[in-house]
Design a protein around this motif. Structure first.
Motif, PDB file in Angstrom:
ATOM      1  N   ASP A  82     -40.584 104.636   5.571  1.00 29.02           N
ATOM      2  CA  ASP A  82     -41.224 103.483   6.203  1.00 29.02           C
ATOM      3  C   ASP A  82     -41.675 102.405   5.225  1.00 29.02           C
ATOM      4  O   ASP A  82     -42.187 101.371   5.645  1.00 29.02           O
ATOM      5  CB  ASP A  82     -42.392 103.915   7.082  1.00 29.02           C
ATOM      6  CG  ASP A  82     -43.470 104.666   6.311  1.00 29.02           C
ATOM      7  OD1 ASP A  82     -43.256 104.986   5.123  1.00 29.02           O
ATOM      8  OD2 ASP A  82     -44.537 104.938   6.894  1.00 29.02           O
ATOM      9  N   VAL A  83     -41.500 102.615   3.926  1.00 28.88           N
ATOM     10  CA  VAL A  83     -41.762 101.588   2.925  1.00 28.88           C
ATOM     11  C   VAL A  83     -40.634 101.597   1.905  1.00 28.88           C
ATOM     12  O   VAL A  83     -39.976 102.618   1.690  1.00 28.88           O
ATOM     13  CB  VAL A  83     -43.131 101.756   2.203  1.00 28.88           C
ATOM     14  CG1 VAL A  83     -44.285 101.565   3.162  1.00 28.88           C
ATOM     15  CG2 VAL A  83     -43.219 103.080   1.498  1.00 28.88           C
ATOM     16  N   TYR A  85     -39.044  99.151  -1.780  1.00 24.73           N
ATOM     17  CA  TYR A  85     -39.161  98.021  -2.679  1.00 24.73           C
ATOM     18  C   TYR A  85     -37.791  97.685  -3.231  1.00 24.73           C
ATOM     19  O   TYR A  85     -36.873  98.510  -3.243  1.00 24.73           O
ATOM     20  CB  TYR A  85     -40.194  98.244  -3.789  1.00 24.73           C
ATOM     21  CG  TYR A  85     -39.812  99.282  -4.814  1.00 24.73           C
ATOM     22  CD1 TYR A  85     -39.113  98.935  -5.972  1.00 24.73           C
ATOM     23  CD2 TYR A  85     -40.154 100.616  -4.645  1.00 24.73           C
ATOM     24  CE1 TYR A  85     -38.766  99.882  -6.908  1.00 24.73           C
ATOM     25  CE2 TYR A  85     -39.817 101.567  -5.580  1.00 24.73           C
ATOM     26  CZ  TYR A  85     -39.119 101.201  -6.717  1.00 24.73           C
ATOM     27  OH  TYR A  85     -38.776 102.143  -7.640  1.00 24.73           O
ATOM     28  N   ARG A 113     -41.645  97.027   4.609  1.00 24.57           N
ATOM     29  CA  ARG A 113     -42.110  98.108   5.474  1.00 24.57           C
ATOM     30  C   ARG A 113     -41.283  98.084   6.753  1.00 24.57           C
ATOM     31  O   ARG A 113     -40.734  97.049   7.136  1.00 24.57           O
ATOM     32  CB  ARG A 113     -43.602  97.997   5.749  1.00 24.57           C
ATOM     33  CG  ARG A 113     -44.016  96.814   6.566  1.00 24.57           C
ATOM     34  CD  ARG A 113     -45.526  96.834   6.867  1.00 24.57           C
ATOM     35  NE  ARG A 113     -45.871  95.675   7.642  1.00 24.57           N
ATOM     36  CZ  ARG A 113     -46.628  94.664   7.217  1.00 24.57           C
ATOM     37  NH1 ARG A 113     -47.149  94.676   6.004  1.00 24.57           N
ATOM     38  NH2 ARG A 113     -46.876  93.646   8.005  1.00 24.57           N
ATOM     39  N   TRP A 119     -36.643  96.743   9.122  1.00 27.82           N
ATOM     40  CA  TRP A 119     -37.279  96.417   7.850  1.00 27.82           C
ATOM     41  C   TRP A 119     -37.730  94.973   7.822  1.00 27.82           C
ATOM     42  O   TRP A 119     -36.999  94.091   8.281  1.00 27.82           O
ATOM     43  CB  TRP A 119     -36.307  96.675   6.694  1.00 27.82           C
ATOM     44  CG  TRP A 119     -36.073  98.134   6.479  1.00 27.82           C
ATOM     45  CD1 TRP A 119     -34.986  98.859   6.893  1.00 27.82           C
ATOM     46  CD2 TRP A 119     -36.950  99.047   5.837  1.00 27.82           C
ATOM     47  NE1 TRP A 119     -35.134 100.171   6.535  1.00 27.82           N
ATOM     48  CE2 TRP A 119     -36.339 100.311   5.878  1.00 27.82           C
ATOM     49  CE3 TRP A 119     -38.192  98.924   5.229  1.00 27.82           C
ATOM     50  CZ2 TRP A 119     -36.918 101.448   5.332  1.00 27.82           C
ATOM     51  CZ3 TRP A 119     -38.780 100.050   4.676  1.00 27.82           C
ATOM     52  CH2 TRP A 119     -38.151 101.295   4.728  1.00 27.82           C
TER      53      TRP A 119
END
Length: 133
Positions: A82-83, A85, A113, A119
């Motif tokens: 769910d996250v 980078y 996120r 996303w």
């Protein structure tokens, strides 16, 4: 590459293409309402919220229309459930700027996120390395 990483790659590539075209609605797509962005130009405390994010782009588009580039050279993504980078290097500048400093690249870091199964970019950071004069 996982499905999430591919979805994020597509989101970022579509965002960069929209920036390159000067397409504000396309730039805003896939960004959270509560986005936080730290950019090269002021304000140095950052921009918070989608309205502030929207307002910062027209001056960039004006500068870019004078012949500047905005092209992804490298993009790396790490995604959890769910996250996620991503970090990228972009050629962002005018031909004069690249003639003076051919290796200069815009550094991009994104925090994402998952909201309702898709996303969104919640954090965006742009920077250039400091160079001596």
């Amino acid at each position: 590459m996982t499905t999430d990483e591919q979805q994020i790659r597509t989101l970022i590539e579509q965002w960069a293409a929209a920036v390159h075209r000067g397409d504000l609605p396309g730039v805003l797509t896939g960004h959270a309402d509560d986005i936080v962005m730290f950019d090269v130009p002021p304000p140095y405390q950052g921009i918070r919220g989608i309205d502030g994010y929207r307002e910062c782009w027209p001056p960039f588009f004006e500068w870019q229309a004078q012949g500047a580039t905005f092209d992804i050279e490298s993009l790396d993504i790490t995604a959890g459930s769910d996250v996620a980078y991503a970090q990228a290097l972009l050629r962002c500048g005018t031909s004069k700027e690249f003639a003076e400093n051919p290796d200069n690249r815009l550094r991009l870091t994104l925090g994402l996120r998952k909201e309702q199964g898709r996303w969104v970019v919640a954090h965006e950071h742009h920077s250039f390395p400091l160079t001596g004069n």
